[in-house]
Write a protein that holds these residues in place. Structure first.
Motif, short mmCIF file in Angstrom:
data_model
loop_
_atom_site.label_atom_id
_atom_site.label_comp_id
_atom_site.label_asym_id
_atom_site.label_seq_id
_atom_site.Cartn_x
_atom_site.Cartn_y
_atom_site.Cartn_z
N ILE A 138 0.86 -1.18 0.00
CA ILE A 138 0.00 0.00 0.00
C ILE A 138 0.89 1.23 0.00
O ILE A 138 1.79 1.37 0.84
CB ILE A 138 -0.93 0.01 1.23
N SER A 139 0.67 2.12 -0.93
CA SER A 139 1.46 3.35 -1.02
C SER A 139 0.52 4.53 -1.19
O SER A 139 -0.52 4.43 -1.86
CB SER A 139 2.44 3.29 -2.20
N LYS A 140 0.89 5.65 -0.56
CA LYS A 140 0.10 6.88 -0.64
C LYS A 140 0.60 7.73 -1.79
O LYS A 140 1.80 7.76 -2.08
CB LYS A 140 0.19 7.66 0.67
N PHE A 141 -0.33 8.42 -2.41
CA PHE A 141 0.05 9.32 -3.51
C PHE A 141 0.26 10.71 -2.94
O PHE A 141 -0.57 11.24 -2.21
CB PHE A 141 -1.03 9.37 -4.58
N SER A 142 1.39 11.30 -3.29
CA SER A 142 1.70 12.65 -2.86
C SER A 142 2.57 13.30 -3.92
O SER A 142 3.40 12.64 -4.57
CB SER A 142 2.42 12.65 -1.51
N ILE A 143 2.37 14.62 -4.08
CA ILE A 143 3.21 15.35 -5.03
C ILE A 143 4.67 15.28 -4.60
O ILE A 143 5.59 15.26 -5.43
CB ILE A 143 2.73 16.81 -5.15
N ASN A 144 4.92 15.21 -3.30
CA ASN A 144 6.29 15.14 -2.80
C ASN A 144 6.96 13.82 -3.12
O ASN A 144 8.17 13.67 -2.94
CB ASN A 144 6.32 15.36 -1.29
N SER A 145 6.17 12.81 -3.57
CA SER A 145 6.77 11.52 -3.89
C SER A 145 7.46 11.51 -5.25
O SER A 145 8.18 10.56 -5.56
CB SER A 145 5.69 10.42 -3.85
N PHE A 146 7.24 12.54 -6.05
CA PHE A 146 7.92 12.61 -7.35
C PHE A 146 9.40 12.93 -7.13
O PHE A 146 9.76 13.66 -6.20
CB PHE A 146 7.28 13.67 -8.23
N PRO A 147 10.28 12.39 -7.98
CA PRO A 147 11.71 12.66 -7.81
C PRO A 147 12.03 14.14 -7.89
O PRO A 147 11.52 14.86 -8.75
CB PRO A 147 12.35 11.88 -8.97
N VAL A 148 12.88 14.59 -6.97
CA VAL A 148 13.34 15.97 -6.98
C VAL A 148 14.39 16.16 -8.06
O VAL A 148 14.38 17.14 -8.80
CB VAL A 148 13.90 16.35 -5.60
N VAL A 149 15.31 15.21 -8.13
CA VAL A 149 16.37 15.25 -9.15
C VAL A 149 16.46 13.87 -9.78
O VAL A 149 16.46 12.85 -9.07
CB VAL A 149 17.73 15.64 -8.53
N ILE B 200 19.22 7.35 -11.74
CA ILE B 200 18.99 7.38 -10.30
C ILE B 200 17.94 8.46 -10.02
O ILE B 200 18.10 9.61 -10.43
CB ILE B 200 20.28 7.69 -9.53
N ALA B 201 16.87 8.08 -9.34
CA ALA B 201 15.80 9.01 -8.97
C ALA B 201 15.89 9.29 -7.47
O ALA B 201 15.92 8.35 -6.66
CB ALA B 201 14.43 8.43 -9.32
N ILE B 202 15.95 10.55 -7.10
CA ILE B 202 16.10 10.96 -5.71
C ILE B 202 14.83 11.67 -5.27
O ILE B 202 14.40 12.64 -5.91
CB ILE B 202 17.32 11.88 -5.52
N ARG B 203 14.23 11.19 -4.19
CA ARG B 203 13.02 11.79 -3.63
C ARG B 203 13.35 12.44 -2.29
O ARG B 203 14.17 11.92 -1.53
CB ARG B 203 11.92 10.74 -3.44
N LYS B 204 12.68 13.54 -2.02
CA LYS B 204 12.94 14.29 -0.78
C LYS B 204 11.91 13.95 0.28
O LYS B 204 10.85 13.39 0.00
CB LYS B 204 12.93 15.79 -1.06
N GLN B 205 12.23 14.30 1.53
CA GLN B 205 11.27 14.19 2.61
C GLN B 205 10.19 15.24 2.46
O GLN B 205 10.40 16.30 1.85
CB GLN B 205 11.98 14.35 3.95
N SER B 206 9.01 14.95 2.99
CA SER B 206 7.87 15.83 2.78
C SER B 206 8.10 17.23 3.35
O SER B 206 7.61 18.21 2.80
CB SER B 206 6.62 15.22 3.43
N ALA B 207 8.86 17.34 4.45
CA ALA B 207 9.07 18.65 5.08
C ALA B 207 10.33 19.35 4.58
O ALA B 207 10.63 20.46 5.02
CB ALA B 207 9.15 18.49 6.60
N ALA B 208 11.07 18.73 3.68
CA ALA B 208 12.33 19.32 3.22
C ALA B 208 12.08 20.37 2.14
O ALA B 208 11.06 20.35 1.44
CB ALA B 208 13.25 18.22 2.68
#
Length: 459
Positions: free
Chosen positions: A128-139, A281-289
């Motif tokens: 089970i995974s939640k959808f969030s805009i923050n889950s998209f790779p930052v870089v 390589i896909a890098i994702r950030k923390q939600s509060a970062a």
């Protein structure tokens, strides 16, 4: 209390209050996060289940339909959509807007765990995974190298990947398009049939010969020794020399009936970086970062990696931080241009430098003071907040013109001194300015009742 008269009669007090607002706003501006849009968490979760080798029809009948019936009982579910493909089932669950997604995901997981017995036994447990805009790779990073693909993959896994995970604010680093090492045993059907060997016999022999199991404990005096029986394959030659059976007094080895090769897994995707074969390589950030700050640190780490590992070439393919910075700079530049043009137009019509300077100084002071409200309100500098500041600049210029015009009337027509003209002129039009501002606010009042994504974007 007559605020205009107090401001005019107490110039030092008024100056100190303005300086306090400027300092507070300046400090707040240095701590406000920069983002493209306000933080949005869509009330959507997905349930992914894998069943290797099953056809889409089997996936639909044995997994997807059952999961749909299970998740339909979770409170707050508004819509369910599903996709069944070979070896995989994906069920998207949309909850009512305003639902706490963390609590909903817990309920969803608990409900599926209670009914897990209805699913086939040999499936991969539902994820089970939640959808969030923050889950998209930052870089998104591309890595190319003349090294052997397996060696490149091992280098990234062992020495490159963990360097990005140690950056503050990075939540996850995904590796795509790699070449994981695989020792492949390709059997010769004619030899297997001639010797009367079965596939299960070969598989069980290889499985039993490649073990690393605990062998109990030995107590000797006051010492207790834990034993282990390491019997894992360490080379391809050991696999080739593994005895499968005995025929006619001679041992039949794996190398006699199969071709054993040290290679990599079968590729399901091909990635090229600047025309060369590479990995991503896909890098994702923390939600509060902070997206911009995390992206900047990632780019600095990329430069250090290129210096320390000349045999590889790391390049940023997609950088959200750069896109956000350019977008925010364009909007901020538009606000500055608008304020500057407003000052020039005022100077053209008023033909009074001192009056124009009063408005010109009030614009940046008001904007800087607003940043403190943005910071303490938990907002970010994004397209929406900057758009609101641009709207506020226009309203403030309009109100300033009305106040200045009435002050000039008090001084020129009613022959009052500068102090009384400033105090009484501003106080006289204060109700009209407040009423004008309220009418503008009333226009945006219905936005409060807007639900969904637009209601979250426009605070």
């Amino acid at each position: 209390m007559n605020l205009p008269r107090l401001s005019v009669r107490r110039p030092i007090f008024t100056t100190m209050v303005a300086l306090i607002l400027i300092v507070l706003g300046g400090v707040s501006l240095s701590r406000i996060q920069i983002d493209l849009l306000p933080s949005i968490e869509l009330p959507t979760a997905s349930v992914r289940t894998e069943y290797e080798g099953a056809s889409p029809e089997v996936i639909e009948r044995l997994i997807t339909q059952i999961i749909e019936e299970i998740v339909a009982t979770v409170p707050g579910v508004e819509e369910i959509t599903s996709t069944s493909e070979e070896g995989r089932s994906n069920v998207e669950v949309t909850f009512v807007w305003g639902t706490d997604l963390d609590a909903a995901a817990i309920d969803l997981r608990a409900t599926i765990e209670d009914e897990i017995s209805e699913l086939p036994d040999d499936i991969v447990r539902p994820r089970i995974s939640k959808f969030s805009i923050n889950s998209f790779p930052v870089v998104l990073i591309g890595v190319s190298s003349p090294l052997d693909p397996v060696e490149l993959t091992q280098l990234i896994e062992d020495r490159i990947r963990h360097r990005f995970t140690q950056i503050p604010g990075v939540a996850q680093v995904d590796f795509w398009g790699g070449f994981p090492r695989e020792v492949r045993v390709e059997l010769y059907p004619e030899k297997i049939n001639a010797l009367g060997l079965s596939l299960n016999e070969i598989l069980s022999t290889l499985r039993d010969a490649n073990l690393d199991l605990p062998a109990g404990q030995i107590q000797e005096g006051r010492y207790e020794v834990t034993l282990r029986a390491p019997a894992q394959f360490e080379s391809v030659e050991q696999i080739r020399d593994t005895v499968l059976t005995v025929r006619g007094g001679a041992a039949v080895k794996v190398g006699d009936v199969a071709d054993v090769r040290d290679t990599y897994e079968k590729l399901t995707r091909m990635i090229r970086v600047n025309g060369e074969r590479g990995v991503r390589i896909a890098i994702r950030k923390q939600s509060a970062a902070n997206t911009v700050e995390v992206s900047r640190q990632i780019l600095e780490e990329i430069e250090r990696i290129n210096e320390e590992f000349p045999q590889i070439h790391v390049v940023p393919v997609i950088n959200q931080g750069n896109f956000i910075e350019r977008s925010i700079e364009n909007v901020a530049r538009s606000v500055l241009y608008g304020g500057g043009l407003a000052v020039l137009i005022l100077l053209f019509f008023l033909r009074n430098i001192r009056s124009t300077l009063v408005i010109a100084v009030s614009i940046p002071i008001s904007i800087i003071a607003t940043f403190s409200l943005v910071y303490f309100g938990g907002l970010t500098i994004n397209l929406m907040t900057l758009g609101g500041l641009a709207l506020g600049v226009g309203m403030m210029v309009d109100s300033s013109i009305v106040v200045l015009e009435n002050i000039f009337r008090q001084r020129d027509e009613l022959k009052k001194n500068r102090v009384d003209a400033a105090a009484e002129g501003a106080w006289e039009v204060a109700p009209a300015i407040v009423a004008s501002t309220i009418t503008t606010l009333v226009i945006f009042l219905p936005i409060v009742f807007v639900q969904g994504v637009f209601g979250a974007i426009i605070p």
